[in-house]
Write a protein that holds these residues in place. Structure first.
Motif, PDB file in Angstrom:
ATOM      1  N   ASN A  31       0.817  -1.210   0.000  1.00  0.00           N
ATOM      2  CA  ASN A  31       0.000   0.000   0.000  1.00  0.00           C
ATOM      3  C   ASN A  31       0.851   1.260   0.000  1.00  0.00           C
ATOM      4  N   TYR A  35      -1.150  12.156   0.642  1.00  0.00           N
ATOM      5  CA  TYR A  35      -1.983  13.052   1.428  1.00  0.00           C
ATOM      6  C   TYR A  35      -1.537  14.489   1.170  1.00  0.00           C
ATOM      7  N   PHE A  48      -4.779   6.485  -3.064  1.00  0.00           N
ATOM      8  CA  PHE A  48      -3.919   5.423  -2.581  1.00  0.00           C
ATOM      9  C   PHE A  48      -3.860   4.291  -3.602  1.00  0.00           C
ATOM     10  N   TYR A  50      -3.001  -0.012  -3.833  1.00  0.00           N
ATOM     11  CA  TYR A  50      -2.764  -1.246  -3.080  1.00  0.00           C
ATOM     12  C   TYR A  50      -1.959  -2.260  -3.882  1.00  0.00           C
TER      13      TYR A  50
ATOM     14  N   TYR B  33      -8.108  -0.158  14.162  1.00  0.00           N
ATOM     15  CA  TYR B  33      -6.870   0.186  14.853  1.00  0.00           C
ATOM     16  C   TYR B  33      -6.851   1.692  15.081  1.00  0.00           C
ATOM     17  N   PHE B  35      -4.127   4.960  16.197  1.00  0.00           N
ATOM     18  CA  PHE B  35      -2.712   5.340  16.253  1.00  0.00           C
ATOM     19  C   PHE B  35      -2.575   6.778  16.738  1.00  0.00           C
ATOM     20  N   TYR B  54      -9.605  -4.692  19.428  1.00  0.00           N
ATOM     21  CA  TYR B  54     -10.039  -5.921  20.082  1.00  0.00           C
ATOM     22  C   TYR B  54      -9.293  -6.162  21.400  1.00  0.00           C
ATOM     23  N   MET B  95      -7.890   3.441  11.671  1.00  0.00           N
ATOM     24  CA  MET B  95      -7.660   2.631  10.476  1.00  0.00           C
ATOM     25  C   MET B  95      -8.518   1.368  10.522  1.00  0.00           C
ATOM     26  N   HIS B  97      -9.316  -2.149   7.818  1.00  0.00           N
ATOM     27  CA  HIS B  97      -8.973  -2.825   6.569  1.00  0.00           C
ATOM     28  C   HIS B  97     -10.188  -2.802   5.654  1.00  0.00           C
ATOM     29  N   TYR B 100      -8.621  -4.824  -0.381  1.00  0.00           N
ATOM     30  CA  TYR B 100      -7.179  -5.030  -0.494  1.00  0.00           C
ATOM     31  C   TYR B 100      -6.388  -3.958   0.239  1.00  0.00           C
ATOM     32  N   GLY B 101      -7.051  -2.937   0.665  1.00  0.00           N
ATOM     33  CA  GLY B 101      -6.321  -1.805   1.210  1.00  0.00           C
ATOM     34  C   GLY B 101      -6.690  -1.479   2.634  1.00  0.00           C
ATOM     35  N   GLN B 102      -6.367  -0.272   3.021  1.00  0.00           N
ATOM     36  CA  GLN B 102      -6.619   0.215   4.364  1.00  0.00           C
ATOM     37  C   GLN B 102      -7.202   1.620   4.261  1.00  0.00           C
ATOM     38  N   PHE B 104      -7.349   4.912   6.282  1.00  0.00           N
ATOM     39  CA  PHE B 104      -6.851   5.701   7.412  1.00  0.00           C
ATOM     40  C   PHE B 104      -7.597   7.032   7.442  1.00  0.00           C
ATOM     41  N   PHE B 106      -7.477  10.688   9.671  1.00  0.00           N
ATOM     42  CA  PHE B 106      -6.694  11.447  10.639  1.00  0.00           C
ATOM     43  C   PHE B 106      -7.516  12.574  11.247  1.00  0.00           C
TER      44      PHE B 106
END
Lengths: 116, 116
Positions: A31, A35, A48, A50, B33, B35, B54, B95, B97, B100-102, B104, B106
């Motif tokens: 990935n 930004y 983005f 992948y 997730y 961060f 989790y 974030m 999933h 295939y990607g993520q 995010f 902010f």
């Protein structure tokens, strides 16, 4: 250590010019992300990717395009730069393994683009 | 769509004191997730700490710890024994999933100044 590099730290361009920003990562990450960062707005996703030749639009893709011909390289293209594209541009990469311990993004140093 | 809010645009703390930066987020997801990233002045964005949704136990990394309240959708960062080098912009990020990607997202960031 993961290293994400960007082609320029500072760039000054004129309105209407075609601008290329390049990003390279050395950790074989699937990935990659572009930004733009503006005060008070945080980071906003432009595009983005992948995988090689794959791309997805982010939140603010208008006026931008991207290219990913090789896994390690992700380019951001401003087809015709405008003054409202003056900003800090950040590239990031990540390993997308679900549940994995290393799925955070790793960032490049940023390119501060000024369009006159 | 997910959103991340950081209600404190700027904060300051005396060296050696403790400071807490707040972050709230909005999502209907159960697996995700969180961060905290740090961006020192004119320097690269780096990861401070991560939390898997989790996991009930709050993450800790040396002087940095989080208070993760999943039901309240709150994810605050506590910096103990603040040091001058902690002066930076701090971004909270969410974030999940996606295919295939993520994805995010902010927050707008909190500018922290550590005073001597």
């Amino acid at each position: 250590d993961v290293k994400v590099t960007q082609s320029s730290r500072y760039l000054v361009k004129r309105t209407g010019e075609k601008v290329f920003l390049e990003c390279v990562q050395d950790m074989d990450h699937e990935n990659m992300f572009w930004y733009r960062q503006d005060p008070g707005l945080g980071l906003r996703l432009i595009y983005f990717s992948y995988d090689v030749k794959m791309k997805e639009k982010g939140d603010i893709p208008e006026g931008y395009s991207v290219s990913r011909e090789k896994k390690e390289r992700f380019s951001l293209i401003l087809e015709s730069a405008s003054t409202n594209q003056t900003s800090m541009y950040l590239c990031a990469s990540s390993f997308p393994l679900a549940g994995g311990p290393y799925n955070e993004q790793f960032f490049g140093p940023g390119t501060r683009l000024t369009v006159l | 769509a997910q959103t991340v809010t950081q209600s404190q645009p700027e904060m300051s703390v005396q060296e050696a004191e403790t400071v807490t930066l707040s972050c709230t987020y909005d999502t209907s997801e159960n697996n995700y997730y969180l961060f905290w990233y740090k961006q020192p002045p004119s320097r690269q964005m780096i990861l401070v700490i991560r939390q898997e949704a989790y996991k009930q136990q709050n993450a800790t990394e040396n002087r940095f710890s989080v208070n993760f309240q999943k039901a309240a959708k709150s994810f605050s960062l506590k910096i103990s024994d603040s040091q001058l080098g902690d002066t930076a912009m701090y971004f909270c990020a969410f974030m999940k999933h996606v295919g295939y990607g993520q994805n995010f997202v902010f927050g707008p960031g909190t500018r922290l100044s550590v005073l001597p």
